[in-house]
Design a protein around this motif. Sequence first.
Motif, PDB file in Angstrom:
ATOM      1  N   GLU A 142       0.827  -1.204   0.000  1.00 49.51           N
ATOM      2  CA  GLU A 142       0.000   0.000   0.000  1.00 49.51           C
ATOM      3  C   GLU A 142       0.865   1.259   0.000  1.00 49.51           C
ATOM      4  N   ASN A 143       2.034   1.179  -0.592  1.00 48.27           N
ATOM      5  CA  ASN A 143       2.941   2.317  -0.594  1.00 48.27           C
ATOM      6  C   ASN A 143       2.623   3.217  -1.796  1.00 48.27           C
ATOM      7  N   TYR A 144       1.649   4.101  -1.619  1.00 50.25           N
ATOM      8  CA  TYR A 144       1.223   4.979  -2.707  1.00 50.25           C
ATOM      9  C   TYR A 144       2.285   6.028  -3.024  1.00 50.25           C
ATOM     10  N   GLN A 145       3.065   6.422  -2.026  1.00 46.48           N
ATOM     11  CA  GLN A 145       4.131   7.389  -2.269  1.00 46.48           C
ATOM     12  C   GLN A 145       5.175   6.808  -3.212  1.00 46.48           C
TER      13      GLN A 145
ATOM     14  N   THR B 257       4.674   4.322  -5.301  1.00 46.24           N
ATOM     15  CA  THR B 257       4.026   4.139  -6.600  1.00 46.24           C
ATOM     16  C   THR B 257       3.987   5.447  -7.373  1.00 46.24           C
ATOM     17  N   TYR B 258       3.702   6.538  -6.666  1.00 47.70           N
ATOM     18  CA  TYR B 258       3.652   7.847  -7.331  1.00 47.70           C
ATOM     19  C   TYR B 258       5.022   8.220  -7.893  1.00 47.70           C
TER      20      TYR B 258
ATOM     21  N   LEU C 158      -1.336  -2.794  -6.047  1.00 42.39           N
ATOM     22  CA  LEU C 158      -2.167  -1.907  -5.235  1.00 42.39           C
ATOM     23  C   LEU C 158      -3.639  -2.305  -5.236  1.00 42.39           C
TER      24      LEU C 158
ATOM     25  N   THR D  94      -4.019   7.670  -7.747  1.00 45.07           N
ATOM     26  CA  THR D  94      -3.307   7.562  -6.466  1.00 45.07           C
ATOM     27  C   THR D  94      -3.225   8.914  -5.758  1.00 45.07           C
TER      28      THR D  94
ATOM     29  N   LEU E  54      -5.634   9.330  -2.902  1.00 44.59           N
ATOM     30  CA  LEU E  54      -5.198   8.489  -1.782  1.00 44.59           C
ATOM     31  C   LEU E  54      -4.029   9.129  -1.040  1.00 44.59           C
ATOM     32  N   LEU E  55      -3.130   9.767  -1.795  1.00 42.61           N
ATOM     33  CA  LEU E  55      -1.966  10.395  -1.173  1.00 42.61           C
ATOM     34  C   LEU E  55      -2.371  11.548  -0.255  1.00 42.61           C
TER      35      LEU E  55
ATOM     36  N   GLU F 183     -10.077   5.519  -2.118  1.00 39.71           N
ATOM     37  CA  GLU F 183     -10.010   4.169  -2.680  1.00 39.71           C
ATOM     38  C   GLU F 183     -11.048   3.974  -3.771  1.00 39.71           C
TER      39      GLU F 183
ATOM     40  N   PHE G  74      -9.645   5.221  -7.045  1.00 41.02           N
ATOM     41  CA  PHE G  74      -8.622   4.293  -7.550  1.00 41.02           C
ATOM     42  C   PHE G  74      -9.265   3.066  -8.181  1.00 41.02           C
TER      43      PHE G  74
END
Length: 602
Positions: free
Chosen positions: A56-59, A61-62, A290, A351, A354-355, A362, A365
């Motif tokens: 769940e590491n959206y940072q 992923t971004y 994700l 994302t 979510l960030l 969610e 997304f």
Amino acid sequence: MSALFTAHASLLFGSALALVGIMSSLLASRFGVPILLVFLGVGILAGENGLGVHFENYQLTYMVGSAALAIILFDGGLRTRMATVRAVLAPAGALASAGVVITAGLTGVVAAVLLRLGWVEGLLVGAIVASTDAAVVFFLLRTGGLQLRRRVGGVLEVESGANDPFAVLLTVMLVTVLSGASFAPGALVLRVLEEGSLGLIIGLAGGFGLVGLINRVSLPSGLHPAFVVTAALVIFALTQTLGASGFLAAYVAGLVFGNRPVRAYGAVISFHDTATWLCQIVLFTLLGLLVTPSHVMPLVLPAVAVAAFLIAIGRPVAVFACLTPFRYSRAEMAFVSWVGLRGGVSIFLATIPLLVGLPRGELFFNVAFVVVVVSLIVQGWTISFAARRAGVALRDPAPEVKRIDIDLPGQLHEELVGYPVRDPSPATRHRALPSWVKPVLVVRGGKVLDPMEAGNLRPGDYGYFLAPTPRIPRLDRFFAVDGTVSDRDTIPEFPFDASLTAGAVADLYGLTIDEGERAMSIADLFADRLDGAPQEGDRLDFGDAMLVAHGVVADRVHLAGLLLEATAEDEEPPPATWSEAAGRRARKQWRRLRQRARRPAA
């Protein structure tokens, strides 16, 4: 020690996942499955509802998504000719700006109703899925071997490369509004113009600066491609840091670099082929990780309805509104509408809510994920069929050949290129090389021979030639291995002066052409259809025949040839995939049933 074990296990899992994605692409190509969908599926299978990997590491992923998209957009600009940009700048610019706004507005209204959202939240859904994904368009066109007419292919390339900044800006502004801030419409328009203009300026400056550096700095062998891709990331990151559109800057920098004489151009292109593949694999695998399918299922039906509206109404309305003033035919506009593929950019934009911690982050997304999957399946799977039905696919595309590019330090205008000589190809029929090609050496049977010793090229040889960089794609045809090449090349051309009218030539050979083109000269016909930039050897459909451009001087065709090859060209090409073959069988069966139904009863 446990931390080291975890680090090594993570590295093993990540590399193995990438390896599975690469190998699965072979299966995808065999059955015609959109390859990007396979990478997405690999990530889902490894995720929470599959192998159980919790990610769940959206940072992260971004950040990874930003870098991947910057490299892919730079690569898209790298391969786009400036003549193409000049020819389609106005229609592509309209699609990239007004088209995104129209698509986002229409889709946002429908999303608000179907998903029971507020109007601003609905518009955010529309903005997230509004832009055509350059990564997907460039990737599928290239891997599918599909080559489009310059007028249509150019508008798709430029639009998909330039519309991401508008989608990003719309998304960020709407997220800001939902976070509690407020924007006046005038301030929003001004902000878009500022970010776009600054991104354009930095992209131009970065592109010309990169050209100057690569041509003046003496780097160790093999580092030029790595230097270029790293510089593309620097340009992107710098632009984003200054509050402008880094995606637009990356595309423009690639456009400048690809249209200037530079060192090691062949090595840079080859390196970017690999880099864009890896970027797609990493990006779509991360996005798949994700996704939690159990959370997506409750939204599937309304999200599919949003995707259906976007594909069938939202995108077509925007395309027809933007392209009608530029004299695009209905078939061309229908195809541009159909190739409005959604991909990693949409999920990447999803994302952002979510960030920043939006309450329904969610949901945005998951809806974007469903829209992308539907787009890849429905549109990505049928892109070749749609191109043929719309008549925008080249009947005589530039061939794919195995070519070796060797940089020659000290000059920028010529390259040393090598080709394996295989049969059947024009090279094995002892045809004369163009006058601008200089034979250098031939490798035959393990021996290096000069051109005089070697004589005519033979199958199994490796030939090396010195040629001007812009003309190398024309030389590719000489060494192309294609079952249709020998048939096509044996058909005699009927030469004539390009100042003759199209109607006179058509009447002479009994061909049927559009009434609007009859009064045009053949030279004007080439200029009109090829956006004022015809090249030696370009071909046009002309009734049931084909025109070939010769004697091109200052973008003007002076001589032309006519190929009367209707029978050979009208035959349907062999199916490329299992799914295409099945589709053809179904269509043939349907035609037989209709013919039987029309027969009078005995």
